[in-house]
Design a protein around this motif. Structure first.
Motif, short mmCIF file in Angstrom:
data_model
loop_
_atom_site.label_atom_id
_atom_site.label_comp_id
_atom_site.label_asym_id
_atom_site.label_seq_id
_atom_site.Cartn_x
_atom_site.Cartn_y
_atom_site.Cartn_z
N ALA A 1 -8.47 4.17 -2.82
CA ALA A 1 -9.35 5.32 -2.59
C ALA A 1 -10.41 5.44 -3.67
O ALA A 1 -10.23 4.98 -4.81
N GLU A 2 -11.50 6.08 -3.32
CA GLU A 2 -12.54 6.37 -4.29
C GLU A 2 -12.06 7.44 -5.28
O GLU A 2 -11.12 8.18 -5.01
N LEU B 1 -4.27 12.12 2.25
CA LEU B 1 -3.50 11.00 1.72
C LEU B 1 -4.47 9.91 1.28
O LEU B 1 -5.28 9.42 2.07
N LEU B 2 -4.39 9.54 0.02
CA LEU B 2 -5.33 8.61 -0.59
C LEU B 2 -4.65 7.28 -0.85
O LEU B 2 -3.66 7.22 -1.59
N GLU C 1 0.85 -1.20 0.00
CA GLU C 1 0.00 0.00 0.00
C GLU C 1 0.88 1.24 0.00
O GLU C 1 1.93 1.27 0.63
N ASP C 2 0.46 2.24 -0.74
CA ASP C 2 1.14 3.53 -0.77
C ASP C 2 0.06 4.59 -0.90
O ASP C 2 -1.14 4.27 -0.85
N VAL C 3 0.44 5.84 -1.07
CA VAL C 3 -0.55 6.91 -1.08
C VAL C 3 -0.32 7.87 -2.23
O VAL C 3 0.81 8.06 -2.70
N MET C 4 -1.42 8.47 -2.67
CA MET C 4 -1.40 9.67 -3.50
C MET C 4 -1.79 10.84 -2.61
O MET C 4 -2.51 10.68 -1.62
N GLY D 1 -4.04 11.25 -13.95
CA GLY D 1 -4.02 9.81 -13.69
C GLY D 1 -2.96 9.11 -14.50
O GLY D 1 -2.29 8.18 -14.02
N ASN D 2 -2.78 9.55 -15.74
CA ASN D 2 -1.78 8.93 -16.61
C ASN D 2 -0.37 9.28 -16.19
O ASN D 2 0.53 8.44 -16.26
N VAL D 3 -0.15 10.51 -15.74
CA VAL D 3 1.22 10.95 -15.46
C VAL D 3 1.63 10.80 -13.99
O VAL D 3 2.82 10.79 -13.68
N GLU D 4 0.66 10.70 -13.08
CA GLU D 4 1.00 10.62 -11.66
C GLU D 4 0.51 9.32 -11.01
O GLU D 4 1.29 8.58 -10.42
N THR D 5 -0.78 9.03 -11.11
CA THR D 5 -1.32 7.84 -10.45
C THR D 5 -0.72 6.57 -11.03
O THR D 5 -0.51 5.59 -10.30
#
Length: 343
Positions: free
Chosen positions: A90-91, A68-69, A58-61, A151-155
């Protein structure tokens, strides 16, 4: 980007037609099927070397307001096949850090592809032994109408981090620590003194995670990003800006038996008023180490006023800057690998 994609597709179509004309469409289809079958066999063989079992990470955005997601991944290996389940993540968010299913699946396939020989073909055969479970309406499987540009560049980077971290439980002597985990997107635009508009976009490199065989590289693009560095001379020639600093961020990599690579410091001075957009993660929580290695330093964004005053900026922020003001981006390093023998 669209022109490049159209050009690549046009060239690919022409060469495919040339092969069909030379060998016949039936023969060509047979060899195409053989190539995807070969990729599948290589993938199954690589997964068969991973001990059967369930491995989780598990990690977070970093969401709006410092929230923290969680991004959760459970990797289940059974007889040369893998299921990656993101239940518990996360949702979906109002901000643009949501990933669509295709992005998440691609990041998972990339992680599996890292286990294969370097010369293994990348095609649909790699996907056949992979099942991905994506809760609908989550940050890794956003529904239509949600914002997804980051979402493409970070998540996608965080998906890579958690899947590799789960694999590290099964393969501790093969998987490196987390790299910078962000593309540190830096965009600016405005109007030149003569009235002509300008716009520029770059991703800023960070540190690579250390691995079992050595230290991580410094100041490089890692995992889901592969853009090249734009020379300072080119930027200054094309846009009304000045590159004040572009250097390694000494000491930002995580310590360990093998040390994580350092991030960089990128400082741009604006010669005219401009609009700036920053989209970067790992500004609150640094990339973790593995096998006892320490975490790297998190990144920082700063506005430097014309009088030298410094103002902290968020990881994701839009702002208007004046002539003579500077934006400084400090990117994260990579995590350390293994416990330091001197500790």
């Amino acid at each position: 980007d669209f022109d490049a994609q159209l050009g690549a597709l046009s060239t690919g179509a022409a060469r495919l037609q040339a092969l069909a004309a030379r060998y016949g469409s039936d023969e060509l289809a047979r060899w195409m099927a053989a190539l995807t079958d070969y990729a599948e066999r290589l993938t199954r063989a690589a997964l068969a070397e991973v001990p059967d079992g369930d491995y989780a990470a598990e990690d977070v955005m970093e969401g709006a307001g410092g929230t923290l997601l969680p991004i959760c991944a459970r990797v289940s290996i059974t007889g040369g096949e893998v299921t990656v389940d993101f239940t518990g993540s996360a949702e979906e968010q109002a901000a643009s850090i949501n990933a669509v299913a295709a992005v998440t699946r691609s990041a998972v396939a990339y992680c599996v592809r890292c286990l294969l020989p370097p010369d293994a073909p990348s095609n649909s055969g790699v996907f056949r032994p992979i099942e991905v479970v994506l809760p609908e309406g989550s940050i890794v499987n956003a529904r239509p109408q949600r914002a997804v540009s980051a979402g493409n560049v970070e998540t996608s980077q965080r998906v890579t981090d958690v899947v590799l971290a789960a694999f590290a439980e099964a393969l501790p002597e093969r998987i490196p620590a987390a790299s910078a985990g962000t593309m540190s997107n830096f965009t600016f635009g405005g109007t030149r003194p003569g009235g002509e508009p300008f716009a520029y976009y770059e991703t800023v490199p960070g540190g690579a995670g250390a691995g079992p065989d050595g230290d991580g590289e410094s100041g490089v693009q890692t995992h889901m990003t592969n853009t090249a560095n734009t020379p300072a001379e080119s930027i200054e020639n094309a846009f009304p800006v000045r590159v004040r600093r572009f250097e390694l961020r000494d000491g930002s990599g995580g310590n360990g038996r093998h040390r994580g690579g350092d991030g960089v410091v990128r400082e741009i001075e604006f010669l005219v008023d401009a609009d700036v957009s920053l989209i970067g993660d790992r500004r609150a929580v640094g990339p973790p180490g593995t096998q006892g290695g320490e975490a790297a330093e998190h990144g920082e964004n700063t506005l430097i006023r014309a009088n030298g005053e410094r103002e902290a900026l968020a990881g994701q922020q839009q702002l208007r800057v004046g002539a003579g003001e500077r934006v400084e981006v400090q990117t994260p390093g990579g995590g350390g690998w293994g416990k330091d023998a001197h500790d």
